[in-house]
Design an enzyme around this catalytic site. Structure first.
Site, PDB file in Angstrom:
ATOM      1  N   TYR A  67       0.850  -1.183   0.000  1.00  0.00           N
ATOM      2  CA  TYR A  67       0.000   0.000   0.000  1.00  0.00           C
ATOM      3  C   TYR A  67       0.887   1.235   0.000  1.00  0.00           C
ATOM      4  O   TYR A  67       1.972   1.238   0.604  1.00  0.00           O
ATOM      5  CB  TYR A  67      -0.884  -0.026   1.244  1.00  0.00           C
ATOM      6  CG  TYR A  67      -1.782   1.172   1.411  1.00  0.00           C
ATOM      7  CD1 TYR A  67      -2.873   1.376   0.572  1.00  0.00           C
ATOM      8  CD2 TYR A  67      -1.560   2.094   2.432  1.00  0.00           C
ATOM      9  CE1 TYR A  67      -3.712   2.467   0.729  1.00  0.00           C
ATOM     10  CE2 TYR A  67      -2.389   3.182   2.598  1.00  0.00           C
ATOM     11  CZ  TYR A  67      -3.464   3.370   1.748  1.00  0.00           C
ATOM     12  OH  TYR A  67      -4.292   4.451   1.913  1.00  0.00           O
ATOM     13  N   ARG A 126     -13.420   4.867  -0.660  1.00  0.00           N
ATOM     14  CA  ARG A 126     -13.271   5.003   0.787  1.00  0.00           C
ATOM     15  C   ARG A 126     -14.356   5.937   1.303  1.00  0.00           C
ATOM     16  O   ARG A 126     -14.644   6.977   0.695  1.00  0.00           O
ATOM     17  CB  ARG A 126     -11.891   5.570   1.120  1.00  0.00           C
ATOM     18  CG  ARG A 126     -11.770   6.017   2.580  1.00  0.00           C
ATOM     19  CD  ARG A 126     -10.391   6.532   2.904  1.00  0.00           C
ATOM     20  NE  ARG A 126     -10.451   7.550   3.938  1.00  0.00           N
ATOM     21  CZ  ARG A 126      -9.381   8.117   4.509  1.00  0.00           C
ATOM     22  NH1 ARG A 126      -8.171   7.755   4.146  1.00  0.00           N
ATOM     23  NH2 ARG A 126      -9.528   9.050   5.433  1.00  0.00           N
ATOM     24  N   GLU A 132     -13.466   3.613   6.632  1.00  0.00           N
ATOM     25  CA  GLU A 132     -12.454   4.137   7.551  1.00  0.00           C
ATOM     26  C   GLU A 132     -12.967   4.219   8.977  1.00  0.00           C
ATOM     27  O   GLU A 132     -14.132   4.542   9.230  1.00  0.00           O
ATOM     28  CB  GLU A 132     -12.005   5.520   7.077  1.00  0.00           C
ATOM     29  CG  GLU A 132     -10.914   6.162   7.925  1.00  0.00           C
ATOM     30  CD  GLU A 132      -9.600   5.401   7.917  1.00  0.00           C
ATOM     31  OE1 GLU A 132      -9.584   4.255   8.428  1.00  0.00           O
ATOM     32  OE2 GLU A 132      -8.601   5.949   7.443  1.00  0.00           O
ATOM     33  N   ASP A 192      -1.104  15.713   6.612  1.00  0.00           N
ATOM     34  CA  ASP A 192      -2.003  15.017   5.689  1.00  0.00           C
ATOM     35  C   ASP A 192      -3.328  15.764   5.592  1.00  0.00           C
ATOM     36  O   ASP A 192      -4.350  15.333   6.113  1.00  0.00           O
ATOM     37  CB  ASP A 192      -2.218  13.576   6.178  1.00  0.00           C
ATOM     38  CG  ASP A 192      -3.130  12.777   5.273  1.00  0.00           C
ATOM     39  OD1 ASP A 192      -3.199  13.100   4.069  1.00  0.00           O
ATOM     40  OD2 ASP A 192      -3.774  11.828   5.762  1.00  0.00           O
ATOM     41  N   ASN A 201      -8.170  -0.951   7.734  1.00  0.00           N
ATOM     42  CA  ASN A 201      -7.002  -0.109   7.960  1.00  0.00           C
ATOM     43  C   ASN A 201      -6.509  -0.301   9.395  1.00  0.00           C
ATOM     44  O   ASN A 201      -7.129   0.177  10.339  1.00  0.00           O
ATOM     45  CB  ASN A 201      -7.368   1.361   7.719  1.00  0.00           C
ATOM     46  CG  ASN A 201      -6.189   2.297   7.951  1.00  0.00           C
ATOM     47  OD1 ASN A 201      -5.055   1.863   8.099  1.00  0.00           O
ATOM     48  ND2 ASN A 201      -6.465   3.590   7.973  1.00  0.00           N
ATOM     49  N   GLU A 249     -11.764   9.025  -1.776  1.00  0.00           N
ATOM     50  CA  GLU A 249     -12.562   9.178  -0.564  1.00  0.00           C
ATOM     51  C   GLU A 249     -13.631  10.261  -0.693  1.00  0.00           C
ATOM     52  O   GLU A 249     -13.655  11.011  -1.676  1.00  0.00           O
ATOM     53  CB  GLU A 249     -11.652   9.467   0.628  1.00  0.00           C
ATOM     54  CG  GLU A 249     -10.895  10.770   0.552  1.00  0.00           C
ATOM     55  CD  GLU A 249      -9.807  10.846   1.605  1.00  0.00           C
ATOM     56  OE1 GLU A 249      -9.942  11.689   2.512  1.00  0.00           O
ATOM     57  OE2 GLU A 249      -8.830  10.074   1.522  1.00  0.00           O
ATOM     58  N   ASP A 259      -6.488  10.204  -2.259  1.00  0.00           N
ATOM     59  CA  ASP A 259      -7.201  11.246  -1.519  1.00  0.00           C
ATOM     60  C   ASP A 259      -8.598  11.474  -2.107  1.00  0.00           C
ATOM     61  O   ASP A 259      -9.330  10.536  -2.329  1.00  0.00           O
ATOM     62  CB  ASP A 259      -6.378  12.538  -1.486  1.00  0.00           C
ATOM     63  CG  ASP A 259      -5.226  12.466  -0.497  1.00  0.00           C
ATOM     64  OD1 ASP A 259      -5.204  11.538   0.324  1.00  0.00           O
ATOM     65  OD2 ASP A 259      -4.345  13.326  -0.550  1.00  0.00           O
ATOM     66  N   ASP A 288      -3.155   5.589  -2.361  1.00  0.00           N
ATOM     67  CA  ASP A 288      -4.133   6.526  -1.815  1.00  0.00           C
ATOM     68  C   ASP A 288      -4.222   7.745  -2.739  1.00  0.00           C
ATOM     69  O   ASP A 288      -3.240   8.474  -2.897  1.00  0.00           O
ATOM     70  CB  ASP A 288      -3.669   6.926  -0.414  1.00  0.00           C
ATOM     71  CG  ASP A 288      -4.576   7.914   0.292  1.00  0.00           C
ATOM     72  OD1 ASP A 288      -5.543   8.380  -0.315  1.00  0.00           O
ATOM     73  OD2 ASP A 288      -4.285   8.221   1.468  1.00  0.00           O
ATOM     74  N   CYS A 316      -6.859  13.468   8.155  1.00  0.00           N
ATOM     75  CA  CYS A 316      -6.566  12.064   8.426  1.00  0.00           C
ATOM     76  C   CYS A 316      -7.841  11.372   8.895  1.00  0.00           C
ATOM     77  O   CYS A 316      -8.611  11.914   9.695  1.00  0.00           O
ATOM     78  CB  CYS A 316      -5.485  11.957   9.493  1.00  0.00           C
ATOM     79  SG  CYS A 316      -5.242  10.277  10.135  1.00  0.00           S
ATOM     80  N   HIS A 320      -7.660   4.285  -4.163  1.00  0.00           N
ATOM     81  CA  HIS A 320      -8.949   4.578  -3.534  1.00  0.00           C
ATOM     82  C   HIS A 320      -9.211   6.076  -3.532  1.00  0.00           C
ATOM     83  O   HIS A 320      -8.290   6.889  -3.425  1.00  0.00           O
ATOM     84  CB  HIS A 320      -9.081   3.965  -2.138  1.00  0.00           C
ATOM     85  CG  HIS A 320      -8.091   4.432  -1.117  1.00  0.00           C
ATOM     86  ND1 HIS A 320      -8.176   5.648  -0.498  1.00  0.00           N
ATOM     87  CD2 HIS A 320      -7.010   3.807  -0.568  1.00  0.00           C
ATOM     88  CE1 HIS A 320      -7.189   5.767   0.391  1.00  0.00           C
ATOM     89  NE2 HIS A 320      -6.466   4.676   0.356  1.00  0.00           N
TER      90      HIS A 320
END
Length: 326
Positions: free
Chosen positions: A48, A161, A191, A62, A213, A118, A91, A89, A126, A116
């Site tokens: 990942y 996500r 998440e 982040d 996760n 989100e 975002d 990721d 985060c 992914h």
């Protein structure tokens, strides 16, 4: 030597074959191409690439400050170094729906196996912090639809996500996950679930693979793979684990140098030069061109022959003259 032997298309097929309910396939977070080589050597099935890690390596929090170019470039460097499939990721997709479609194509070109997207408002936070703001359902669905429409390789995995569990509860989050699957998501990343029963409810409600996760210091307990497999989870990520371990070790060494005036007491905890050369496969490069490596390295890793050469180099360019190995 130089790069992976499996093509991006093959690695995308590998990723899809791995993601079966209950498999709980472990995907450690690679933070450098070298760490990717170590993950592969240890026998993990895939890896990942965390957006938080990419941001943190740039010295940033982040919160959506990284660009698509930065993320795709780092993803390409890591994917190129390994035969394992890499999930990255992406975002919030780096913009509006058309930007999301371009993001998918850039990540395809970078050699990633999947990503992914989100459903937070940008700038994001985060997933294990409070105070997140979510986009509405039509926007979340539109993002995933754009990602699916934008891909050119149908095997590139589009994972959705959702962070809605933290703001609206589990039932609302499951309803959103179902809508994201209907929009074309190949897999789901819920998440910050609270406990194993929530993972079980999510897996039972969906007919696509579910990711767990297992990040340290987060809202979810650090469940074992066996526990997560029992709920039906297909994939487990450890996104920041290696970066945290490496930075923790780096901090301890720096403190030792300040306090003792030497790093000597920390040397037994370090990766030896021989082991480092083994990971980067120095010997293969030497077989290709004997002028690049003209020294014996004592203390090679016991699992493989000692790295050495008896060939007299035709050139000293690139040869190391360091007197000893640590």
């Amino acid at each position: 030597m130089l790069s992976a032997t499996r093509t991006p298309a093959q690695k995308r097929q590998d990723l899809r074959a791995l993601l079966t309910p209950g498999a709980a396939q472990p995907f450690p977070g690679a933070f450098t191409p070298l760490s990717a080589k170590l993950i592969e050597e240890k026998g993990f099935p895939g890896m990942y690439i965390s957006g938080a890690v990419i941001a943190n390596e740039l010295g940033l929090p982040d919160i959506g400050l990284t660009t698509l170019t930065e993320v795709a470039q780092r993803g390409a460097q890591i994917a190129r170094a390994t035969d394992l499939p890499c999930l990255i990721d992406a975002d919030t997709g780096f913009g509006e729906p058309m930007n999301v479609a371009r993001t998918i194509q850039e990540l395809e070109d970078a050699g990633l196996a999947g990503c992914h997207i989100e459903d937070q408002v940008n700038p994001k936070r985060c997933g294990h912090l409070d105070g997140k703001t979510m986009v509405d359902l039509p926007t979340a669905v539109q993002r995933i639809g754009a990602a699916v429409d934008g891909r050119r390789d149908p095997d590139f995995l589009v994972m959705a996500r959702t962070d809605l569990r933290a703001t609206d509860g589990l039932d609302a989050a499951i309803d959103r996950m179902k809508a994201l699957v209907d929009a074309g998501a190949d897999a789901i990343f819920p998440e910050a679930l609270k406990d194993l029963s929530e993972f079980e409810q999510v897996c039972a409600a969906l007919d696509v693979p579910v990711l767990a996760n297992m990040t340290e210091f987060g809202k979810s307990a650090l469940f074992t793979r066996e526990q997560l497999a029992g709920t039906g989870v297909a994939m487990v990520i450890y996104p920041v684990t290696l970066l945290r371990a490496a930075m923790g070790a780096a901090e301890r060494v720096l403190d030792t140098i300040l306090e003792a005036g030497t790093q000597e007491s920390q040397v037994p905890e370090m990766l030896t030069r021989a082991r480092l050369y083994e990971l980067v496969d120095y010997e293969s490069y030497n077989r290709f061109d004997s002028s690049v490596f003209a020294m014996d390295v004592p203390g090679a890793h016991p699992s493989s022959p000692e790295i050495s050469t008896t060939t007299t180099p035709t050139s000293t360019q690139g040869a190391s003259h360091e007197p000893r190995d640590q």
